[in-house]
Design an enzyme around this catalytic site. Structure first.
Site, PDB file in Angstrom:
ATOM      1  N   SER A 156       1.169  -4.611  -3.933  1.00  0.00           N
ATOM      2  CA  SER A 156       1.564  -3.963  -2.684  1.00  0.00           C
ATOM      3  C   SER A 156       1.753  -2.451  -2.781  1.00  0.00           C
ATOM      4  CB  SER A 156       2.855  -4.590  -2.148  1.00  0.00           C
ATOM      5  OG  SER A 156       2.577  -5.807  -1.496  1.00  0.00           O
ATOM      6  N   LYS A 194      -0.126  -0.153  -0.517  1.00  0.00           N
ATOM      7  CA  LYS A 194       0.316   0.275   0.817  1.00  0.00           C
ATOM      8  C   LYS A 194       0.677   1.756   0.886  1.00  0.00           C
ATOM      9  CE  LYS A 194       1.943  -4.322   2.252  1.00  0.00           C
ATOM     10  NZ  LYS A 194       2.040  -5.155   1.032  1.00  0.00           N
ATOM     11  N   SER A 240       7.502  -4.563   2.936  1.00  0.00           N
ATOM     12  CA  SER A 240       6.179  -4.786   2.334  1.00  0.00           C
ATOM     13  C   SER A 240       5.362  -5.801   3.123  1.00  0.00           C
ATOM     14  CB  SER A 240       6.322  -5.239   0.878  1.00  0.00           C
ATOM     15  OG  SER A 240       5.092  -5.073   0.189  1.00  0.00           O
ATOM     16  N   LYS A 245       7.337   2.778  -3.257  1.00  0.00           N
ATOM     17  CA  LYS A 245       6.851   1.422  -2.968  1.00  0.00           C
ATOM     18  C   LYS A 245       6.749   0.593  -4.241  1.00  0.00           C
ATOM     19  CE  LYS A 245       5.446  -1.660  -0.109  1.00  0.00           C
ATOM     20  NZ  LYS A 245       6.067  -2.654  -1.017  1.00  0.00           N
TER      21      LYS A 245
END
Length: 380
Positions: A55, A58, A115, A220
């Site tokens: 993730s 992202k 997320s 992130k």
């Protein structure tokens, strides 16, 4: 002019001399990198190995969204609709229903804090028409940023029909550097807990370092079983911004330990050096409507080892005089920062004001004024 100066500063900082870095202990992850927020590499470990980011993908999705906001293509109030496809993502999500609408502001919260895979795809579809078209933009932008080991296959980092997103710790750091050019993103990645749908759906940040690491600002985390535990972590102390990227850590605890070690290493060994313009003096202007122009130092800084800050020297390069006209913001010269005789930073010196050129009427007026003055003084 502003874009040109930004480019000059970026080039100067990115071509700074390599550091003789202190030792750092072993890491648990397969790959890691530590960058300053201005784009300087401070430490790397196997930083070019292509690995799955999960993730952390992202950060590119968020970058393209922030750039669309800056261009005015969308606003934070723009309503984003969940398609059948976006709602089918699985994994971490906010359970969008097909046809459900949510403002971009809430979509960004869901992506940065929770997320949300479904929201990432919904935003991608809104910005580019289809996720596939958005992925093309992701890969194009990655190349523009100098990423050499990156291939995105979707907007959220999940495995997709045998395809895998691949990137490297260095490439993730480069994307993160660019994302930090949009400081508003930290208003999302720095959220600990929040909610969407009018408070009906709670969000808790997957980046637990926000509570455990002093100065943590974002960005992130990521995890899927094949990728391991990944993170792009940003923190700031005493004006020094750092980005630590960790890929394929065996456990969540190892990911946090590695990111902490990288950031501690950066804050312990490096500092921001910002040259000053205290030695700048006005420059005479030939045939100008005013006699001088004042140079100013454009914003520029360098991250250096703390022990070397006192060894840096500065050299100012400016002409003895300049011809009019001069535009406000025009480059007049440059300030060079030297470390042991080697250039480590070059910062433009620009005009603080516009200086118009004298016309024929101005020159004749001065001539007759001078002539009359001399005639008057000769009769005293």
């Amino acid at each position: 002019m502003k874009r040109m100066l930004c480019a000059l500063l970026s080039a100067a900082m990115m071509t700074s001399a390599a550091f003789a870095l202190p030792e750092m202990g072993a890491l648990h992850a397969k790959s890691a990198a530590l960058y300053a927020a201005n784009g300087q590499l401070l430490y790397e470990f196997n930083a070019d190995e292509p690995l799955q980011p999960a993730s952390v993908t992202k950060i590119m999705t968020m970058l393209l969204a922030m750039e669309a906001l800056e261009r005015g293509d969308v606003t934070l109030d723009t309503m984003i609709t969940g398609s059948e496809y976006a709602c089918s993502m699985g994994g971490t999500q906010v359970w969008l229903e097909p046809g459900e609408q949510m403002p971009l502001n809430d979509m960004l919260k869901a992506i940065a804090v929770g997320s949300a895979n479904d929201c990432a795809v919904a935003v991608a579809e809104h910005l580019a028409g289809t996720e596939a078209a958005f992925v093309e933009k992701m890969n194009t932008r990655a190349k523009e940023l100098g990423c050499t080991n990156t291939q995105f296959v979707n907007a959220n980092g999940l495995d997709a029909a045998g395809q895998k997103t691949l990137t490297s710790a260095r490439d993730l750091a480069l994307i993160s550097v660019e994302l930090l050019h949009h400081p508003k993103i930290l208003e999302y990645t720095g959220i600990w807990m929040d909610s969407i749908r009018g408070g009906a759906f709670s969000l808790a940040n997957t980046n637990k370092m926000l509570k455990s690491y002093p100065g943590m600002t974002g960005l992130k985390t990521g995890y899927i079983s094949e990728a391991g535990f990944c993170i792009s972590a940003t923190a700031e102390r005493e004006g020094l911004g750092l980005i630590a990227t960790v890929m394929a850590a065996p456990t969540k605890e190892d990911r946090m330990a590695d990111a902490t070690a990288l950031l501690n290493y950066g804050f312990a060994n490096f500092a921001v050096y910002t040259p000053t313009d205290e030695d700048l003096t006005p420059i005479p202007v030939t045939l100008g409507k005013v006699k001088t122009v004042t140079p100013q130092l454009e914003q520029g800084s360098l991250v250096v080892e703390k022990a070397r800050v006192g060894e840096l020297e500065t050299k100012i390069s400016l002409p003895e005089s300049l011809p009019a006209p001069i535009e406000k913001g025009q480059k007049l010269g440059e300030l060079t920062v030297l470390d042991g005789g080697e250039t480590v930073l070059t910062v433009p010196l620009t005009a603080t004001e516009e200086v118009g050129a004298k016309g024929l009427r101005d020159i004749l007026g001065e001539f007759w004024g001078s002539l009359l003055y001399h005639q008057d003084t000769s009769n005293i």
